[in-house]
Motif scaffolding. Structure first.
Motif, PDB file in Angstrom:
ATOM      1  N   LEU A  17       1.128  -1.324  -0.183  1.00 37.77           N
ATOM      2  CA  LEU A  17       0.050  -0.376   0.002  1.00 37.77           C
ATOM      3  C   LEU A  17       0.676   0.937   0.700  1.00 37.77           C
ATOM      4  N   GLN A  18       2.428   1.030   0.106  1.00 33.39           N
ATOM      5  CA  GLN A  18       3.562   1.918   0.645  1.00 33.39           C
ATOM      6  C   GLN A  18       2.656   3.727  -0.770  1.00 33.39           C
ATOM      7  N   SER A  19       3.141   3.451  -1.790  1.00 32.44           N
ATOM      8  CA  SER A  19       2.176   4.415  -2.631  1.00 32.44           C
ATOM      9  C   SER A  19       0.802   5.079  -2.597  1.00 32.44           C
ATOM     10  N   PHE A  20      -0.036   4.153  -2.350  1.00 34.91           N
ATOM     11  CA  PHE A  20      -0.691   5.287  -1.718  1.00 34.91           C
ATOM     12  C   PHE A  20      -1.153   5.939  -0.498  1.00 34.91           C
ATOM     13  N   MET A  21      -0.262   4.828   1.122  1.00 33.62           N
ATOM     14  CA  MET A  21      -0.140   4.813   2.027  1.00 33.62           C
ATOM     15  C   MET A  21       0.985   5.140   2.968  1.00 33.62           C
ATOM     16  N   MET A  22       1.738   6.694   3.130  1.00 36.49           N
ATOM     17  CA  MET A  22       3.377   5.692   3.553  1.00 36.49           C
ATOM     18  C   MET A  22       3.461   6.824   4.849  1.00 36.49           C
ATOM     19  N   CYS A  23       3.221   6.534   5.785  1.00 35.40           N
ATOM     20  CA  CYS A  23       2.732   8.017   7.438  1.00 35.40           C
ATOM     21  C   CYS A  23       4.045   7.454   7.543  1.00 35.40           C
ATOM     22  N   GLU A  24       5.056   8.872   8.268  1.00 41.68           N
ATOM     23  CA  GLU A  24       5.930   8.788   8.871  1.00 41.68           C
ATOM     24  C   GLU A  24       6.147   7.717  10.317  1.00 41.68           C
ATOM     25  N   PRO A  25       6.799   7.037  10.911  1.00 42.18           N
ATOM     26  CA  PRO A  25       6.635   6.079  11.746  1.00 42.18           C
ATOM     27  C   PRO A  25       7.099   7.086  13.012  1.00 42.18           C
ATOM     28  N   LEU A  26       5.270   7.536  13.679  1.00 45.16           N
ATOM     29  CA  LEU A  26       5.798   8.249  15.257  1.00 45.16           C
ATOM     30  C   LEU A  26       5.746   7.823  15.806  1.00 45.16           C
ATOM     31  N   GLU A  27       5.918   6.783  15.796  1.00 45.16           N
ATOM     32  CA  GLU A  27       6.045   5.656  17.218  1.00 45.16           C
ATOM     33  C   GLU A  27       7.821   5.763  17.683  1.00 45.16           C
ATOM     34  N   LEU A  28       8.045   6.307  16.166  1.00 45.43           N
ATOM     35  CA  LEU A  28       9.800   5.942  16.771  1.00 45.43           C
ATOM     36  C   LEU A  28      10.065   7.125  16.843  1.00 45.43           C
ATOM     37  N   GLU A  29       9.281   8.307  16.234  1.00 43.90           N
ATOM     38  CA  GLU A  29       9.882   9.746  16.555  1.00 43.90           C
ATOM     39  C   GLU A  29       9.464  10.090  18.261  1.00 43.90           C
ATOM     40  N   TYR A  30       8.542   9.706  18.717  1.00 43.63           N
ATOM     41  CA  TYR A  30       8.205   9.318  20.150  1.00 43.63           C
ATOM     42  C   TYR A  30       9.572   8.675  21.011  1.00 43.63           C
ATOM     43  N   VAL A  31       9.688   7.072  20.919  1.00 46.61           N
ATOM     44  CA  VAL A  31      10.934   6.838  21.241  1.00 46.61           C
ATOM     45  C   VAL A  31      12.409   8.035  21.604  1.00 46.61           C
ATOM     46  N   ALA A  32      12.332   8.611  19.527  1.00 50.49           N
ATOM     47  CA  ALA A  32      13.892   8.992  19.845  1.00 50.49           C
ATOM     48  C   ALA A  32      13.519   9.869  20.622  1.00 50.49           C
ATOM     49  N   ALA A  33      12.623  10.720  20.504  1.00 51.30           N
ATOM     50  CA  ALA A  33      11.997  12.653  21.410  1.00 51.30           C
ATOM     51  C   ALA A  33      12.610  11.775  23.410  1.00 51.30           C
ATOM     52  N   LEU A  34      12.326  10.746  23.367  1.00 53.59           N
ATOM     53  CA  LEU A  34      12.148  10.008  25.143  1.00 53.59           C
ATOM     54  C   LEU A  34      13.906   9.647  25.293  1.00 53.59           C
ATOM     55  N   LEU A  35      14.125   8.897  24.278  1.00 55.08           N
ATOM     56  CA  LEU A  35      16.104   8.949  24.454  1.00 55.08           C
ATOM     57  C   LEU A  35      16.441   9.990  24.127  1.00 55.08           C
ATOM     58  N   GLU A  36      16.658  11.368  23.741  1.00 55.88           N
ATOM     59  CA  GLU A  36      17.081  11.873  23.460  1.00 55.88           C
ATOM     60  C   GLU A  36      16.919  13.517  25.049  1.00 55.88           C
ATOM     61  N   ARG A  37      15.567  12.683  25.316  1.00 54.41           N
ATOM     62  CA  ARG A  37      15.663  13.466  27.218  1.00 54.41           C
ATOM     63  C   ARG A  37      16.305  13.073  27.955  1.00 54.41           C
ATOM     64  N   MET A  38      16.389  11.262  27.895  1.00 55.15           N
ATOM     65  CA  MET A  38      17.531  11.163  28.845  1.00 55.15           C
ATOM     66  C   MET A  38      19.088  11.114  28.339  1.00 55.15           C
ATOM     67  N   GLY A  39      19.312  12.049  27.368  1.00 52.78           N
ATOM     68  CA  GLY A  39      20.695  12.018  26.724  1.00 52.78           C
ATOM     69  C   GLY A  39      21.399  10.806  26.064  1.00 52.78           C
ATOM     70  N   HIS A  40      20.324  10.148  25.361  1.00 53.54           N
ATOM     71  CA  HIS A  40      20.768   9.186  24.455  1.00 53.54           C
ATOM     72  C   HIS A  40      20.955  10.032  22.581  1.00 53.54           C
ATOM     73  N   GLU A  41      22.076   9.317  22.050  1.00 53.67           N
ATOM     74  CA  GLU A  41      21.762  10.118  21.027  1.00 53.67           C
ATOM     75  C   GLU A  41      20.962   8.829  20.050  1.00 53.67           C
ATOM     76  N   THR A  42      19.973   9.289  19.363  1.00 50.54           N
ATOM     77  CA  THR A  42      19.086   8.102  18.349  1.00 50.54           C
ATOM     78  C   THR A  42      19.486   8.396  16.764  1.00 50.54           C
ATOM     79  N   ASP A  43      19.412   7.410  16.275  1.00 49.85           N
ATOM     80  CA  ASP A  43      19.043   7.746  14.511  1.00 49.85           C
ATOM     81  C   ASP A  43      17.479   6.706  14.669  1.00 49.85           C
ATOM     82  N   ILE A  44      16.731   7.123  13.296  1.00 49.53           N
ATOM     83  CA  ILE A  44      15.353   6.518  12.711  1.00 49.53           C
ATOM     84  C   ILE A  44      16.014   6.435  11.382  1.00 49.53           C
TER      85      ILE A  44
END
Ligand code: SF4
Length: 446
Positions: A17-44
């Motif tokens: 379905l990717q040509s129809f609908m490809m949403c950002e990985p919001l859950e990973l962006e939430y995780v990245a933000a939380l980990l950054e707040r904890m002082g860690h480096e992240t890549d998605i």
């Protein structure tokens, strides 16, 4: 620590379905933000786009890798985990996401160190556990930390997906961001997975509006399981959006009964920039609606569609095909959908999803091997159709698409309303899906 967050690429057998609908990985962006707040480096890394796990792992020395996953990705993610452990035995492998939270047993694997059944609420403890060098068993225990209802997470780290954002779209909207303003759903439709994630709760609207204001994209898909729940909240949402001068185009999920009973809310939302609602019509048969515990009716569905049409909003309808359908049911479905001004439909064979009451009721009827996770994509028939061959079942689904959303009238409408570039992307997606269905018609047991 360096932590790599990965969105898996679907298996090649899953309907794409990717040509129809490809949403950002919001859950990973939430995780990245939380980990950054904890002082860690992240890549998605979004493997739907980047494809290569080995290249992603070579980018730097990672201490942990975390995968997000839906049911359809389970096999792929277990394969990724094995690859990581075999090539980088010191890296801790974590798995999270909605399926891990509800059916963690599916992820049992010697290559996975922790299943985050506690979701984001467990993450802090798990990461501290890794830093403290706890055992694998202890890490698993930490992943199961109980969820609490206090939502104290930083806004998603959308900058972490900056290089992918041009690819994120939702049906007729290119460059589309997502936002979540509430979690779970207050209803309990039998087949639905959403309610298995915990009790419905709403985020503070001021915080939602602050996040909305930070989003660069003009198009925003509100990924609440049901955005249309409380009138007061909708009125307040619109008031705040207008007060802050936020000008965006919105898409959201909403129930037909709310739309049917609250036309003034639809008018208000249209004035605020809402362009489309995804409505779970599910069926044109009242018996099926009550079987699914949908708590709505065919009349209510029809009224909802008319109201959306009247106010110029697109209705994306979700329809479920019963495995007892006969050919004339598909004919009726086509006639029913063509009664809408501009039918845009997602036609799905009924699929018992693990963790739902419907699965418990139907699991004995599933004929697809349950470890073929990639086929539980809401497009393959995982139960044997009762009144026609599998081949005929797939043929009729394809026929229903070609005679409704993908008809000449439908194609003309998309071109006129959304422009040639979106039309070309959607057509590409439709051709890909049609070819996959044709392959299934030729070899229905793939
Ligand atoms: S189908 Fe929609 S209304 Fe029903 S439980 Fe799921 S999200 Fe809620």
């Amino acid at each position: 620590m360096n932590i790599l967050l990965i969105r898996p690429c679907p298996h090649k057998s899953s309907i794409n379905l990717q040509s129809f609908m490809m949403c950002e990985p919001l859950e990973l962006e939430y995780v990245a933000a939380l980990l950054e707040r904890m002082g860690h480096e992240t890549d998605i890394v979004d493997l739907v786009i980047d494809k290569s796990l080995s290249r992603a792992l070579k980018a730097k020395k990672y201490d942990a890798v975390a995968f997000t996953s839906y049911l359809v990705h389970v096999g792929i993610v277990k394969g990724y985990a094995e690859y990581v452990k075999k090539h980088y035995p010191d890296i801790k492998v974590l798995v999270g996401g909605v399926h891990a939270e509800v059916v963690p047993s599916d992820f049992e694997s010697p290559y996975i160190d922790c299943i985050l059944t506690g979701g984001m609420y467990a993450l802090e403890g798990v990461i501290k556990g890794i830093e403290d060098g706890v055992t694998r068993d202890e890490l698993m225990m930490l992943g199961g930390a109980p969820k609490c209802q206090a939502f104290d997470f930083p806004h998603p780290a959308r900058h972490k997906t900056a290089r992918y954002r041009g690819h994120y779209n939702y049906i007729y909207h290119d460059r589309c961001a997502t936002i979540k303003t509430s979690f779970s759903c207050a209803y309990d439709c039998e087949f639905c997975f959403c309610t298995r994630l915990g009790r419905y709760f709403e985020r503070d609207l001021d915080d939602v509006i602050n996040e909305l204001d930070e989003i660069e994209e003009e198009n925003v898909f509100i990924v609440d399981d049901n955005f249309l729940f409380r009138r007061e909240r909708i009125i307040e949402f619109c008031r705040l959006v207008k007060e802050r001068g936020i000008k965006k185009t919105y898409i959201a999920f909403g129930r037909a009964d709310f739309i049917a009973e609250n036309e003034d809310m639809i008018e208000l939302l249209a004035s605020c920039g809402f362009d489309a609602f995804f409505v779970g019509i599910e069926s044109f048969k009242s018996g099926e609606l009550s079987d699914y515990n949908k708590r709505t009716s065919v009349e209510i569905n029809n009224r909802a569609v008319r109201i959306l049409e009247k106010h110029g909003l697109q209705c994306y309808s979700g329809l479920i095909v019963g495995f007892d359908w006969v050919r004339s049911d598909f004919d009726t479905l086509i006639g029913y959908l063509n009664g809408f001004e501009h039918p845009m439909v997602n036609i799905q064979p009924i699929t018992p999803i693990k963790g739902t009451p419907f699965y418990e009721k139907m699991k004995d009827k599933i004929t697809t091997a349950e470890d073929r996770y990639e086929l539980f994509d809401m497009a393959h028939a995982v139960m044997e159709p009762l009144n026609m061959s599998r081949r005929a079942f797939y043929y009729n689904i394809l026929r229903a698409y070609l005679k409704t959303s993908a008809s000449a009238r439908g194609r003309r409408y998309i071109k006129e309303r959304y422009g040639k570039s979106i039309y070309r992307r959607v057509r590409r997606g439709a051709v890909t899906i049609a070819l996959q269905y044709i392959k299934l018609i030729i070899a229905p047991n793939r």
